[in-house]
Design a protein around this motif. Structure first.
Motif, PDB file in Angstrom:
ATOM      1  N   THR A   1      34.850 -36.841 -18.156  1.00  0.00           N
ATOM      2  CA  THR A   1      35.046 -35.391 -18.254  1.00  0.00           C
ATOM      3  C   THR A   1      34.074 -34.854 -19.302  1.00  0.00           C
ATOM      4  N   PHE A   2      33.591 -33.629 -19.072  1.00  0.00           N
ATOM      5  CA  PHE A   2      32.480 -33.125 -19.873  1.00  0.00           C
ATOM      6  C   PHE A   2      32.577 -31.619 -20.042  1.00  0.00           C
ATOM      7  N   SER A   3      32.166 -31.130 -21.211  1.00  0.00           N
ATOM      8  CA  SER A   3      32.160 -29.688 -21.459  1.00  0.00           C
ATOM      9  C   SER A   3      30.767 -29.190 -21.830  1.00  0.00           C
ATOM     10  N   PHE A   4      30.312 -28.167 -21.093  1.00  0.00           N
ATOM     11  CA  PHE A   4      29.167 -27.376 -21.505  1.00  0.00           C
ATOM     12  C   PHE A   4      29.711 -26.243 -22.366  1.00  0.00           C
ATOM     13  N   GLY A   5      28.811 -25.347 -22.828  1.00  0.00           N
ATOM     14  CA  GLY A   5      29.243 -24.158 -23.556  1.00  0.00           C
ATOM     15  C   GLY A   5      29.458 -23.020 -22.581  1.00  0.00           C
ATOM     16  N   SER A   6      28.664 -21.963 -22.706  1.00  0.00           N
ATOM     17  CA  SER A   6      28.689 -20.882 -21.725  1.00  0.00           C
ATOM     18  C   SER A   6      27.791 -21.249 -20.555  1.00  0.00           C
ATOM     19  N   GLU A   7      28.113 -20.744 -19.369  1.00  0.00           N
ATOM     20  CA  GLU A   7      27.275 -21.007 -18.197  1.00  0.00           C
ATOM     21  C   GLU A   7      25.869 -20.473 -18.379  1.00  0.00           C
ATOM     22  N   SER A   8      25.703 -19.402 -19.169  1.00  0.00           N
ATOM     23  CA  SER A   8      24.384 -18.799 -19.379  1.00  0.00           C
ATOM     24  C   SER A   8      23.707 -19.278 -20.661  1.00  0.00           C
ATOM     25  N   SER A   9      24.255 -20.294 -21.293  1.00  0.00           N
ATOM     26  CA  SER A   9      23.680 -20.800 -22.539  1.00  0.00           C
ATOM     27  C   SER A   9      22.490 -21.717 -22.269  1.00  0.00           C
ATOM     28  N   THR A  10      21.410 -21.493 -23.010  1.00  0.00           N
ATOM     29  CA  THR A  10      20.240 -22.367 -22.906  1.00  0.00           C
ATOM     30  C   THR A  10      20.555 -23.748 -23.449  1.00  0.00           C
ATOM     31  N   SER A  11      21.002 -23.782 -24.694  1.00  0.00           N
ATOM     32  CA  SER A  11      21.214 -25.054 -25.381  1.00  0.00           C
ATOM     33  C   SER A  11      22.552 -25.696 -25.082  1.00  0.00           C
ATOM     34  N   GLY A  12      23.494 -24.889 -24.537  1.00  0.00           N
ATOM     35  CA  GLY A  12      24.820 -25.413 -24.235  1.00  0.00           C
ATOM     36  C   GLY A  12      25.051 -25.714 -22.766  1.00  0.00           C
ATOM     37  N   HIS A  13      24.081 -25.341 -21.895  1.00  0.00           N
ATOM     38  CA  HIS A  13      24.253 -25.623 -20.475  1.00  0.00           C
ATOM     39  C   HIS A  13      22.925 -25.943 -19.776  1.00  0.00           C
ATOM     40  N   LEU A  14      22.013 -24.943 -19.734  1.00  0.00           N
ATOM     41  CA  LEU A  14      20.802 -25.109 -18.932  1.00  0.00           C
ATOM     42  C   LEU A  14      20.010 -26.353 -19.294  1.00  0.00           C
ATOM     43  N   MET A  15      19.617 -26.484 -20.553  1.00  0.00           N
ATOM     44  CA  MET A  15      18.781 -27.622 -20.924  1.00  0.00           C
ATOM     45  C   MET A  15      19.554 -28.937 -20.900  1.00  0.00           C
ATOM     46  N   PRO A  16      20.819 -28.998 -21.356  1.00  0.00           N
ATOM     47  CA  PRO A  16      21.574 -30.240 -21.167  1.00  0.00           C
ATOM     48  C   PRO A  16      21.694 -30.632 -19.696  1.00  0.00           C
ATOM     49  N   ARG A  17      21.929 -29.657 -18.827  1.00  0.00           N
ATOM     50  CA  ARG A  17      22.009 -29.962 -17.386  1.00  0.00           C
ATOM     51  C   ARG A  17      20.669 -30.502 -16.897  1.00  0.00           C
ATOM     52  N   SER A  18      19.588 -29.887 -17.353  1.00  0.00           N
ATOM     53  CA  SER A  18      18.254 -30.318 -16.936  1.00  0.00           C
ATOM     54  C   SER A  18      17.987 -31.775 -17.317  1.00  0.00           C
ATOM     55  N   TYR A  19      18.374 -32.152 -18.544  1.00  0.00           N
ATOM     56  CA  TYR A  19      18.142 -33.526 -18.985  1.00  0.00           C
ATOM     57  C   TYR A  19      19.108 -34.515 -18.341  1.00  0.00           C
ATOM     58  N   LEU A  20      20.298 -34.043 -18.002  1.00  0.00           N
ATOM     59  CA  LEU A  20      21.219 -34.895 -17.248  1.00  0.00           C
ATOM     60  C   LEU A  20      20.647 -35.211 -15.863  1.00  0.00           C
ATOM     61  N   LEU A  21      20.132 -34.185 -15.195  1.00  0.00           N
ATOM     62  CA  LEU A  21      19.552 -34.389 -13.867  1.00  0.00           C
ATOM     63  C   LEU A  21      18.346 -35.325 -13.935  1.00  0.00           C
ATOM     64  N   ALA A  22      17.553 -35.195 -15.006  1.00  0.00           N
ATOM     65  CA  ALA A  22      16.400 -36.080 -15.182  1.00  0.00           C
ATOM     66  C   ALA A  22      16.836 -37.526 -15.389  1.00  0.00           C
ATOM     67  N   ALA A  23      18.053 -37.716 -15.931  1.00  0.00           N
ATOM     68  CA  ALA A  23      18.598 -39.063 -16.143  1.00  0.00           C
ATOM     69  C   ALA A  23      19.402 -39.543 -14.930  1.00  0.00           C
ATOM     70  N   LYS A  24      19.278 -38.815 -13.819  1.00  0.00           N
ATOM     71  CA  LYS A  24      19.963 -39.166 -12.560  1.00  0.00           C
ATOM     72  C   LYS A  24      21.474 -39.033 -12.670  1.00  0.00           C
ATOM     73  N   VAL A  25      21.923 -38.062 -13.470  1.00  0.00           N
ATOM     74  CA  VAL A  25      23.355 -37.761 -13.577  1.00  0.00           C
ATOM     75  C   VAL A  25      23.547 -36.312 -13.129  1.00  0.00           C
ATOM     76  N   ASN A  26      24.197 -36.140 -11.981  1.00  0.00           N
ATOM     77  CA  ASN A  26      24.484 -34.796 -11.487  1.00  0.00           C
ATOM     78  C   ASN A  26      25.877 -34.407 -11.977  1.00  0.00           C
ATOM     79  N   PRO A  27      25.978 -33.436 -12.874  1.00  0.00           N
ATOM     80  CA  PRO A  27      27.291 -33.087 -13.426  1.00  0.00           C
ATOM     81  C   PRO A  27      28.304 -32.693 -12.362  1.00  0.00           C
ATOM     82  N   ASP A  28      27.833 -32.066 -11.302  1.00  0.00           N
ATOM     83  CA  ASP A  28      28.744 -31.543 -10.284  1.00  0.00           C
ATOM     84  C   ASP A  28      29.315 -32.614  -9.368  1.00  0.00           C
TER      85      ASP A  28
END
Length: 295
Positions: free
Chosen positions: A144-171
């Motif tokens: 289980t995992f928590s981002f910050g706001s959906e529109s947050s750069t440092s709390g969602h967008l960039m963490p999601r981007s690096y997760l996808l690069a590591a072959k981890v799809n949060p969804d």
């Protein structure tokens, strides 16, 4: 109701009360602004009381520098900060990189970033956990995992981007994801065991550790992202050039060698402010489009 939901509800109520109670002056609300007023806001990435504390001396400083009455109008979510600037209800907003990109796209390029902290040229996010089983991004699969706001750069967008690069799809690869609404709320969710891990702004993390509001022995950083551009102060492009210059010059003149400059820079968690421009956020725009978060 979960702790995250309770926190979001409480945060919304606090922000609503703060909107009524707080202004640098007693000027009218943003929608009723009059000539001689600079209407300012910020993305609600921290608690309303913290935003108030951070902005008060800066607002007083900008009032002296511009000769205008500076009114701080808090918003309850990131989208409201974008819409406020685009729809002429605000004159200047403290945006994250992603919210700037959203405002730039939403307005057809009619917003202009003026300055950013020197730290925002090389910003980072941190992934935190209280679990001994999580040591790298790949270990987040099934958790289980928590981002910050959906529109947050440092709390969602960039963490999601690096997760996808590591072959981890949060969804699809995680058991459950949540959006806490703010960086400090993400830390609370991880520390309270509501989620296995979370991602947030490195600056807020370091502040919470320094203030002993989180125990780094209990909640630890297990991954820090590469650097990217983040926060900036943005104005509408139709703002008079003379006023843009006054605001820009005021930020650039902040000096930690003076008592006023030291206080403001410390509250903004900045060593100094530097000029910025839209091109600095091209990487964030590309990341947002690749993640399907910007159409």
């Amino acid at each position: 109701m979960t702790q995250l939901s309770t926190f979001r509800s409480l945060k919304t109520m606090l922000a609503a009360g703060f909107a009524i109670a707080f202004a640098i002056s007693t000027a009218p609300a943003a929608a009723q602004a009059v000539a001689g007023t600079l209407r300012v806001s910020a993305i609600p990435d921290e608690a309303p009381t913290e935003l108030q504390r951070k902005f008060k001396p800066l607002g007083e400083y900008l009032s002296k520098a511009t000769g205008l009455k500076v009114v701080f109008t808090p918003v309850t979510d990131y989208a409201a900060s974008v819409e406020g600037l685009v729809n002429n209800k605000l004159d200047m907003v403290w945006f994250g990189g992603f919210t700037f990109v959203q405002a730039h796209a939403r307005s057809g390029g009619k917003v202009t970033p003026l300055v950013q902290r020197a730290e925002d040229e090389k910003f980072r996010s941190v992934f935190i956990t209280a679990s001994n089983d999580i040591k790298q991004l790949a270990d987040l699969k099934g958790k289980t995992f928590s981002f910050g706001s959906e529109s947050s750069t440092s709390g969602h967008l960039m963490p999601r981007s690096y997760l996808l690069a590591a072959k981890v799809n949060p969804d699809t690869d995680m058991k459950r994801i949540a959006f806490s609404g703010a960086h400090d709320a993400t830390v609370a969710a991880v520390a309270g065991g509501k989620v296995d891990a979370g991602a947030l702004n490195i600056s807020v993390w370091e502040k919470l550790v320094a203030e002993r509001k989180v125990d780094p022995a209990a909640v630890r950083v297990f991954y820090t992202t590469p650097t990217y551009y983040d926060y900036n102060w943005t104005v509408r492009s139709d703002m008079p050039a003379e006023l843009k210059k006054k605001i820009t010059d005021a930020f650039l003149a902040l000096d930690p060698a003076t008592a006023e400059g030291k206080e403001i820079l410390a509250l903004q968690r900045a060593t100094r402010f530097v000029p910025t421009n839209p091109a600095n956020y091209a990487t964030i725009e590309a990341a947002a489009r690749n993640a399907g978060l910007l159409k």
